[in-house]
Write an enzyme that holds these catalytic residues in place. Structure first.
Site, PDB file in Angstrom:
ATOM      1  N   GLY A 222       0.820  -1.205   0.000  1.00 59.40           N
ATOM      2  CA  GLY A 222       0.000   0.000   0.000  1.00 59.40           C
ATOM      3  C   GLY A 222       0.848   1.247   0.000  1.00 59.40           C
ATOM      4  N   PRO A 223       0.243   2.399  -0.258  1.00 60.26           N
ATOM      5  CG  PRO A 223      -1.186   3.924  -1.265  1.00 60.26           C
ATOM      6  CD  PRO A 223      -1.172   2.584  -0.608  1.00 60.26           C
ATOM      7  N   GLY A 227      -0.784   2.444   7.120  1.00 60.96           N
ATOM      8  CA  GLY A 227      -0.910   1.645   8.332  1.00 60.96           C
ATOM      9  C   GLY A 227      -0.437   0.216   8.208  1.00 60.96           C
ATOM     10  CE  LYS A 228       3.175  -0.256   3.410  1.00 55.02           C
ATOM     11  NZ  LYS A 228       2.693   1.124   3.323  1.00 55.02           N
ATOM     12  CG  HIS A 444      -5.168  33.190 -10.384  1.00 55.40           C
ATOM     13  ND1 HIS A 444      -4.674  32.990 -11.647  1.00 55.40           N
ATOM     14  CD2 HIS A 444      -5.222  31.954  -9.796  1.00 55.40           C
ATOM     15  CE1 HIS A 444      -4.429  31.704 -11.824  1.00 55.40           C
ATOM     16  NE2 HIS A 444      -4.745  31.055 -10.714  1.00 55.40           N
ATOM     17  CD  GLU A 445      -6.306  31.512  -5.794  1.00 54.89           C
ATOM     18  OE1 GLU A 445      -7.181  30.620  -5.803  1.00 54.89           O
ATOM     19  OE2 GLU A 445      -5.132  31.320  -6.160  1.00 54.89           O
ATOM     20  CG  HIS A 448      -9.117  29.243  -9.703  1.00 52.61           C
ATOM     21  ND1 HIS A 448      -9.028  28.538 -10.872  1.00 52.61           N
ATOM     22  CD2 HIS A 448      -7.849  29.648  -9.410  1.00 52.61           C
ATOM     23  CE1 HIS A 448      -7.777  28.507 -11.283  1.00 52.61           C
ATOM     24  NE2 HIS A 448      -7.040  29.185 -10.411  1.00 52.61           N
ATOM     25  CG  ASP A 520      -4.329  27.194 -11.701  1.00 57.21           C
ATOM     26  OD1 ASP A 520      -4.414  26.386 -10.761  1.00 57.21           O
ATOM     27  OD2 ASP A 520      -4.450  28.423 -11.560  1.00 57.21           O
TER      28      ASP A 520
END
Length: 627
Positions: A222-223, A227-228, A444-445, A448, A520
């Protein structure tokens, strides 16, 4: 009844060893210095130059001399003075040394001037001095070897340097307490698989009655942060069998054959206490493909891997010993490790779902006082893509913010600031920007945010901010209502339009391009290319997948990506990607032109408050009017 005192701890033993070594060195040096002082030759107080000595002999000022080797001790016929004032010293005894080239005329000169001459043989060192000179270096070197031996013994276990090939796996001690499956949030499928392994270890005969064979290996994949290792610790706490844990790097040393020897020693210990479990963390450090040529060969690592393969499924029976390993790089493992008979069971530990995140947050928040405005279920919705380690770090950062504000409980604002820090980076409080730069970022924001508010399939708005962070100068955050596993084309096209909203607002209000749209444009291009190449969402390639690029050379096993289509097709792909991006830009521009007054109000509010969220944001952008 006699009660024996508790044995000294390893730290106390090391301190005692250091004190004894220091005391031995001090005593040895003291004896040596005292012996030299007592038995060594004591020199007169005044030394004169040889030319002064010859001059005094010629003038008849020397009464007697005693020669021993190159040293000449003598007595003047009358007192001499050296220095002035308080430093003035009167003396008659003196000493000097013959020059290295000798003086054959000295004897005649002494006889001619009636100087009493006495000669002595070269003085040999006393037996004490000889003994000290001989033994002191040996004692010093022996002390260094002894301290090195004790250090290696403390690091390498019993036997010290001679036991370097012994296993470094540590035996889990249940008396000190530990984790159980109740302490692991989410990962219900993985926990069910591991419970079956524990059941077999507790009752081996149950499976054999059905004619089944026990699994020999369990591989947790797993990534990072899912929790491995935590699951392995829970297995150690749940299983009533000896549990040996180690890391793949613990087998690698500078000495040839040490890794294979440690593997043999580890399995020997486990077989003596069978049924037992062995856990090897970060298996990829010793389990890489042999002879792959990627990053060069490593014969010692390959020999260690060969021994591990033999122990798991070789000529010698290895029943009732289950090997569990964890890695986040399964594609680099040798195929011999993954075949049946070695790691029979492969358990994938995925990133937690929303319900799993709620469970994990509840576990980590259990020992933290939370304010009434904290909604863990809403927080789990706002943390899509977070691993269990990320969630733990998020709540810990929120606790630090609450401590700075001297609060008695963690508030929702603390968690929000911690989330911004984790996702956007550290807030850059000392950064100074001009009013023009602030307006450009707000524009800009705002582009969006307004595009997200007006598009039907875009994720709902959560917050707009122009507070600079280490990874961005501003941010527009959207929170999906539910987790998505399948993406529709209209959703992806709306997502492209939201990404282009910032660039469209800059062009409409300021008539220019800025570097603020760099990330972006990059994300939009990557998304559009995947739509065309992998998902068949282009007009020219509706029902064909041309393949995506492998970005990680280690996971994919290929250094260079291969393009399995012609130059003409590549040209058509580029045109399709450009068409999708141009269409997204036109949609965003049209929305902003139709809602220009709303955009200007949003920009002014951002310049005044720097951050807008919740009801205030909804009031500015108005009711949804999706296009």
């Amino acid at each position: 009844m006699t009660v024996s005192p508790p044995p000294p701890s390893p730290m106390d033993q090391k301190k005692g060893l250091g004190r004894r070594a220091l005391l031995a060195i001090v005593l040895t040096l003291s004896v040596g210095i005292g012996s030299v002082y007592l038995y060594g030759p004591r020199e007169p107080d005044v030394r004169i130059d040889y030319d002064v000595f010859r001059s005094e002999v010629q003038k008849g000022g020397v009464a007697s001399v005693s020669v021993q080797g190159e040293r000449i001790d003598g007595v003047f016929a009358k007192k001499h003075a050296k220095g002035e004032g308080k430093d003035k010293v009167e003396y008659t005894k003196f000493y000097t040394f013959l020059p290295s080239f000798g003086d054959p005329q000295l004897l005649g000169l002494l006889v001619a001037n009636d100087v009493s001459l006495a000669t002595r043989p070269r003085e040999r060192s006393g037996w004490i001095s000889t003994l000290l000179i001989t033994l002191l270096p040996m004692l010093f070197i022996g002390g260094l070897f002894y301290m090195q031996y004790k250090r290696l013994r403390g690091q390498g276990g019993a036997g010290g340097l001679f036991g370097i090939g012994k296993s470094k796996a540590s035996l889990y001690d249940k008396s000190r307490g530990g984790k159980t499956f109740e302490d692991v949030g989410g990962a219900s499928g993985a926990k069910d698989e591991l419970r079956e392994i524990i059941t077999f270890l507790k009752d081996p005969g149950r499976l054999s009655k059905l004619g089944g064979k026990p699994p020999k290996g369990v591989l947790l994949v797993g990534p990072p942060g899912t929790g491995k290792t935590l699951l392995a610790r829970a297995v150690a706490g749940e299983a009533d069998v000896p549990f040996y844990s180690t890391s793949g790097s613990a087998f690698m040393e500078m000495f040839v054959g040490v890794g294979a020897s440690r593997v043999r020693s580890m399995f020997e210990d486990a077989k003596k206490n069978a049924p037992a479990m062995i856990f090897i963390d970060e298996l990829d450090s010793i389990g890489r493909k042999r002879g792959a040529g990627l990053g060069g060969g490593h014969d010692e690592r390959e020999q260690t891997l060969n021994q591990l393969l033999n122990e798991m499924d070789g000529f010698e029976p290895n029943e009732k010993v289950v090997v569990m390993s964890a890695t986040n790089r399964p594609d680099v493992l040798d195929p011999a490790l993954l075949r049946p008979g070695r790691f029979d069971r492969r358990i994938t530990v995925e990133l937690p779902s929303r319900a799993d995140r709620t469970e994990i947050l509840t576990l980590y928040a259990a020992n933290k006082p939370m304010a009434e405005d904290v909604d863990l279920d809403e927080l789990s919705r706002a943390t899509a893509g977070f691993s269990g380690a990320d969630l733990e770090n998020l709540l810990n950062e929120a606790t630090l913010y609450a401590m700075r504000e001297e609060r008695d409980a963690v508030a929702a604002s603390d968690i929000e600031r911690a989330r911004d820090k984790v996702t956007l980076g550290l807030e850059r409080k000392g950064m100074s920007m001009t009013e023009e730069e602030k307006r450009l970022i707000a524009c800009h924001e705002g582009g969006h945010a307004l595009a997200a508010a007006r598009l039907a399939h875009a994720d709902p708005l959560h917050k707009v901010s122009i507070i600079p962070h280490s990874r961005s100068l501003g941010a527009t955050l959207q929170l999906p209502e539910d987790e998505r596993h399948v993406f529709r084309k209209n959703y992806l096209k709306d997502r492209l339009a939201v990404m282009m909203g910032g660039r469209a607002a800059e062009v409409m209000l300021h008539g220019t391009f800025t570097s603020g749209a760099a990330s972006d444009l990059h994300e939009a291009t990557v998304l559009a290319r995947r739509m065309v190449l992998e998902w068949g969402m282009g007009e020219a390639f509706s029902h064909v997948a041309l393949g995506g690029e492998r970005r990680n050379v280690f996971l994919g096993g290929e250094i260079a990506s291969r393009r399995e289509y012609s130059e003409e097709t590549a040209h058509l792909v580029d045109n399709e990607v450009k068409r999708l991006l141009d269409e997204a830009f036109e949609r965003a521009s049209r929305i902003l032109k139709d809602n220009r007054p709303v955009l200007e109000r949003l920009i002014d509010a951002l310049l005044e408050h720097e951050e807008i969220s919740g009801p205030a944001l909804a009031e500015i952008v108005g009711p949804a009017d999706p296009q």
